[in-house]
Scaffold this motif. Structure first.
Motif, PDB file in Angstrom:
ATOM      1  N   ALA A 121       0.836  -1.208   0.000  1.00 17.19           N
ATOM      2  CA  ALA A 121       0.000   0.000   0.000  1.00 17.19           C
ATOM      3  C   ALA A 121       0.867   1.254   0.000  1.00 17.19           C
ATOM      4  N   CYS A 122       1.937   1.226   0.775  1.00 16.73           N
ATOM      5  CA  CYS A 122       2.858   2.369   0.807  1.00 16.73           C
ATOM      6  C   CYS A 122       3.580   2.505  -0.532  1.00 16.73           C
ATOM      7  N   HIS A 123       3.973   1.380  -1.091  1.00 15.94           N
ATOM      8  CA  HIS A 123       4.680   1.394  -2.369  1.00 15.94           C
ATOM      9  C   HIS A 123       3.770   1.891  -3.491  1.00 15.94           C
ATOM     10  N   GLY A 124       2.481   1.576  -3.420  1.00 15.30           N
ATOM     11  CA  GLY A 124       1.532   1.999  -4.438  1.00 15.30           C
ATOM     12  C   GLY A 124       0.968   3.399  -4.225  1.00 15.30           C
ATOM     13  N   PRO A 132      -4.432   8.463   1.500  1.00 16.57           N
ATOM     14  CA  PRO A 132      -3.834   7.527   2.451  1.00 16.57           C
ATOM     15  C   PRO A 132      -4.839   6.631   3.171  1.00 16.57           C
ATOM     16  N   GLU A 133      -6.081   6.608   2.710  1.00 18.92           N
ATOM     17  CA  GLU A 133      -7.126   5.892   3.445  1.00 18.92           C
ATOM     18  C   GLU A 133      -6.856   4.395   3.569  1.00 18.92           C
ATOM     19  N   SER A 169       2.688  14.771   4.171  1.00 19.09           N
ATOM     20  CA  SER A 169       2.730  14.870   5.637  1.00 19.09           C
ATOM     21  C   SER A 169       1.589  14.068   6.258  1.00 19.09           C
ATOM     22  N   ARG A 170       0.459  13.948   5.546  1.00 13.79           N
ATOM     23  CA  ARG A 170      -0.674  13.144   6.048  1.00 13.79           C
ATOM     24  C   ARG A 170      -0.252  11.702   6.264  1.00 13.79           C
ATOM     25  N   VAL A 171       0.475  11.137   5.299  1.00  9.48           N
ATOM     26  CA  VAL A 171       0.914   9.740   5.399  1.00  9.48           C
ATOM     27  C   VAL A 171       1.982   9.619   6.481  1.00  9.48           C
TER      28      VAL A 171
END
Length: 177
Positions: A121-124, A132-133, A169-171
């Motif tokens: 999910a982070c990579h995508g 970032p949901e 910054s949200r992530v």
């Protein structure tokens, strides 16, 4: 199942022909976990995985109701799991992002491991879309930051720090960074 029957099953999935898919599965209950081999699009995927790839959420949900294994992994290559595929297909630029978010939640509710999907999910994730949901959902459901990513020797958290410029910054706030 014969190769021809397997091909027929995956072609029916691709064509969104639910009646044919359900008919094949009614005749052979074990077919729900059969693995496709007849072309590169379905190679090593179960019917659930391929229905997801075809974005047929209705069929994917029916397959889960019929007992499809939400913890299944592709038998070859990186052994990608159902939930890893969901977050890969459901990246922030996908117009069906909200459907993927809901479907990922369903997979977790059915027993899929959110930690398996955190790095994919982070990579995508795409900073341009800044959605970032799915990452948040995985974290809320116990995904571990300390899980090793592949054979890299690095944890999810370490890779996030190394690649922090790729994230909003949200992530980064989700991870306490």
């Amino acid at each position: 199942m014969t190769k021809a029957e397997i091909k027929k099953l995956f072609v029916a999935i691709e064509k969104h022909d639910q009646d044919s898919v359900l008919g094949i599965l009614a005749k052979d209950k074990g077919a729900i976990e059969t693995v496709g081999h007849h072309n590169a699009n379905c190679r090593d995927k179960t019917p659930l995985m391929y229905a997801m790839q075809c974005e047929d959420f209705e069929l994917a949900n029916k397959l889960i109701e019929l007992g499809a294994n939400v913890k299944a992994k592709m038998p070859a290559g990186p052994e990608t799991s159902v939930i890893q595929l969901a977050v890969k297909f459901g990246h922030g630029l996908n117009p069906n992002f909200d459907k993927w978010l809901s479907f990922t939640q369903k997979l977790i509710e059915q027993g899929a491991n959110p930690s398996e999907a955190l790095w994919p999910a982070c990579h995508g994730y795409n900073k341009v879309a800044d959605k970032p949901e799915i990452i948040s959902l995985l974290l809320q459901n116990g995904a571990s930051l300390e899980g090793e990513v592949g054979n890299s020797g690095s944890t999810v958290k370490e890779l996030l720090v190394i690649n922090s410029q790729l994230y909003s910054s949200r992530v980064l706030n989700l991870f306490g960074l």
